[in-house]
Design a protein around this motif. Sequence first.
Motif, mmCIF file in Angstrom:
data_model
loop_
_atom_site.group_PDB
_atom_site.id
_atom_site.type_symbol
_atom_site.label_atom_id
_atom_site.label_comp_id
_atom_site.label_asym_id
_atom_site.label_seq_id
_atom_site.Cartn_x
_atom_site.Cartn_y
_atom_site.Cartn_z
ATOM 1 N N MET A 1 -9.123 -12.251 16.951
ATOM 2 C CA MET A 1 -9.242 -10.912 16.376
ATOM 3 C C MET A 1 -9.893 -10.975 15.004
ATOM 4 O O MET A 1 -9.693 -11.939 14.242
ATOM 5 N N TYR A 2 -10.637 -9.907 14.680
ATOM 6 C CA TYR A 2 -11.296 -9.760 13.383
ATOM 7 C C TYR A 2 -10.883 -8.413 12.799
ATOM 8 O O TYR A 2 -10.896 -7.392 13.502
ATOM 9 N N THR A 3 -10.541 -8.405 11.514
ATOM 10 C CA THR A 3 -10.006 -7.211 10.882
ATOM 11 C C THR A 3 -10.547 -7.053 9.466
ATOM 12 O O THR A 3 -10.696 -8.036 8.728
ATOM 13 N N LEU A 4 -10.847 -5.795 9.101
ATOM 14 C CA LEU A 4 -11.119 -5.445 7.713
ATOM 15 C C LEU A 4 -9.834 -4.901 7.104
ATOM 16 O O LEU A 4 -9.190 -4.030 7.701
ATOM 17 N N LYS A 5 -9.469 -5.391 5.928
ATOM 18 C CA LYS A 5 -8.250 -4.948 5.263
ATOM 19 C C LYS A 5 -8.584 -4.500 3.843
ATOM 20 O O LYS A 5 -9.177 -5.261 3.070
ATOM 21 N N CYS A 6 -8.198 -3.276 3.530
ATOM 22 C CA CYS A 6 -8.451 -2.720 2.201
ATOM 23 C C CYS A 6 -7.110 -2.504 1.497
ATOM 24 O O CYS A 6 -6.142 -2.030 2.113
ATOM 25 N N GLY A 7 -7.065 -2.856 0.232
ATOM 26 C CA GLY A 7 -5.841 -2.680 -0.537
ATOM 27 C C GLY A 7 -6.108 -2.038 -1.885
ATOM 28 O O GLY A 7 -7.083 -2.377 -2.562
ATOM 29 N N MET A 8 -5.251 -1.099 -2.270
ATOM 30 C CA MET A 8 -5.333 -0.464 -3.589
ATOM 31 C C MET A 8 -4.054 -0.804 -4.348
ATOM 32 O O MET A 8 -2.959 -0.393 -3.956
ATOM 33 N N LYS A 9 -4.200 -1.570 -5.428
ATOM 34 C CA LYS A 9 -3.053 -1.902 -6.257
ATOM 35 C C LYS A 9 -2.746 -0.735 -7.193
ATOM 36 O O LYS A 9 -3.651 -0.107 -7.738
ATOM 37 N N ARG A 10 -1.451 -0.463 -7.330
ATOM 38 C CA ARG A 10 -1.045 0.609 -8.241
ATOM 39 C C ARG A 10 0.067 0.113 -9.155
ATOM 40 O O ARG A 10 0.532 -1.020 -9.026
ATOM 41 N N SER A 11 0.498 0.944 -10.057
ATOM 42 C CA SER A 11 1.534 0.547 -11.010
ATOM 43 C C SER A 11 2.827 0.241 -10.268
ATOM 44 O O SER A 11 3.004 0.610 -9.102
ATOM 45 N N PHE A 12 3.735 -0.459 -10.949
ATOM 46 C CA PHE A 12 4.972 -0.902 -10.294
ATOM 47 C C PHE A 12 5.835 0.269 -9.828
ATOM 48 O O PHE A 12 6.741 0.095 -9.015
ATOM 49 N N LEU A 13 5.594 1.466 -10.326
ATOM 50 C CA LEU A 13 6.359 2.630 -9.882
ATOM 51 C C LEU A 13 5.837 3.208 -8.572
ATOM 52 O O LEU A 13 6.503 4.022 -7.932
ATOM 53 N N ASN A 14 4.640 2.794 -8.156
ATOM 54 C CA ASN A 14 4.038 3.286 -6.915
ATOM 55 C C ASN A 14 3.709 2.113 -5.991
ATOM 56 O O ASN A 14 3.224 1.066 -6.439
ATOM 57 N N LYS A 15 3.976 2.317 -4.727
ATOM 58 C CA LYS A 15 3.670 1.276 -3.757
ATOM 59 C C LYS A 15 2.155 1.142 -3.584
ATOM 60 O O LYS A 15 1.431 2.125 -3.650
ATOM 61 N N PRO A 16 1.683 -0.087 -3.350
ATOM 62 C CA PRO A 16 0.242 -0.252 -3.092
ATOM 63 C C PRO A 16 -0.134 0.403 -1.765
ATOM 64 O O PRO A 16 0.681 0.524 -0.853
ATOM 65 N N LEU A 17 -1.370 0.838 -1.677
ATOM 66 C CA LEU A 17 -1.879 1.447 -0.451
ATOM 67 C C LEU A 17 -2.702 0.419 0.319
ATOM 68 O O LEU A 17 -3.471 -0.348 -0.279
ATOM 69 N N ASN A 18 -2.553 0.413 1.649
ATOM 70 C CA ASN A 18 -3.284 -0.529 2.485
ATOM 71 C C ASN A 18 -3.849 0.197 3.702
ATOM 72 O O ASN A 18 -3.247 1.151 4.216
ATOM 73 N N ALA A 19 -5.002 -0.261 4.161
ATOM 74 C CA ALA A 19 -5.624 0.262 5.374
ATOM 75 C C ALA A 19 -6.308 -0.893 6.094
ATOM 76 O O ALA A 19 -6.734 -1.872 5.463
ATOM 77 N N SER A 20 -6.397 -0.807 7.405
ATOM 78 C CA SER A 20 -7.049 -1.863 8.180
ATOM 79 C C SER A 20 -7.890 -1.252 9.288
ATOM 80 O O SER A 20 -7.655 -0.116 9.725
ATOM 81 N N CYS A 21 -8.866 -2.022 9.730
ATOM 82 C CA CYS A 21 -9.776 -1.568 10.778
ATOM 83 C C CYS A 21 -10.259 -2.797 11.539
ATOM 84 O O CYS A 21 -10.773 -3.741 10.940
ATOM 85 N N GLN A 22 -10.082 -2.788 12.843
ATOM 86 C CA GLN A 22 -10.536 -3.918 13.649
ATOM 87 C C GLN A 22 -12.024 -3.764 13.991
ATOM 88 O O GLN A 22 -12.494 -2.664 14.263
ATOM 89 N N PHE A 23 -12.755 -4.881 13.946
ATOM 90 C CA PHE A 23 -14.134 -4.887 14.424
ATOM 91 C C PHE A 23 -14.303 -6.034 15.411
ATOM 92 O O PHE A 23 -13.433 -6.905 15.529
ATOM 93 N N PHE A 24 -15.403 -6.023 16.145
ATOM 94 C CA PHE A 24 -15.577 -6.944 17.261
ATOM 95 C C PHE A 24 -16.795 -7.830 17.029
ATOM 96 O O PHE A 24 -17.853 -7.356 16.606
#
Length: 314
Positions: free
Chosen positions: A122-145
């Motif tokens: 499997m191959y995947t794109l993973k994006c992450g947004m770091k935020r301050s310690f009071l907010n959870k980081p945001l993550n997104a993923s997308c599979q490509f072939f």
Amino acid sequence: MSTSLSINLKRPSKIYYEGDIIAGVVVVECAGEVRHEGLSLAAEGAVNLQLSSKSVGIFEAFSNSIKPINLLNISVELAPPGKIPAGVTEIPFEIPLRPRQAVSPGYPGLLETYHGVFVNIMYTLKCGMKRSFLNKPLNASCQFFVQYKHQEAPAPKPVRCEVTPSSLRAGRGRRGRGGAAGGAARAPMPRFQLYAEIDSTVCALDKPLTGKIRVDECSVPIKSIELQLVRVETCGCADGYSRDATEIQNIQVGAGDVARAREVPLHMVLPRLFACPTTTTVNFKIEFELNIAVIFEDDYLVTENFPILLLRCR
């Protein structure tokens, strides 16, 4: 206030070849201005191996060979720490699809995407947004072939054979088998003569498997004739291995007591993702077989097996 993160690829098919540029946009949607500590994107690819339950007792022999095999690992920074305005923000990206440079011996390079039972590529794109310690980081993923580039088609290798009770006895454990279910397991083998033909055992993944089968003689009524595609996945190394065959798809090509001396065409389109080019590496193998199964009314089963080579070719 909610913030969402998603990945959109420019190529609708999501199919890429080695050397291509994976291009798209990361979409950030927020109701108000959002402060972040950095936005990053990673392209990852790996082979995940799993042992079947019958191999649990010899797990120690596989302890090194069943670890995930890293095929791709590229990271880029999309945005430094800062603020993203309210509304929809699209951040473009481009990542070259190329194999890793510093690799260990036996590294197979980029392999085709494959979803199996004991082997998954499997191959995947993973994006992450770091935020301050009071907010959870945001993550997104997308599979490509990932697919291999098409090569020139090799010469076809047709196979023809006649299946009779005597050929099954001579080749038992090699290519054919006969059997009955339940209490009829020791029932005498019926008298029959079948002719099977596969147009080529070297097959292009983008083209159907074709052939024909003919029932010349049969002393009992026939219940069904089926065409089965089977994957044979092998995991392990020189210390030991686990080899398992599982069915991918089954197509009924004849229902009921088919007419004698009449050819029944065979036609099977290979499923995407569940079939890939025949692959052999240090730690695993992916092979394929084609079975023609004739089931008689008393559930007696006769199967002719054809090992096939799958290629990504024109």
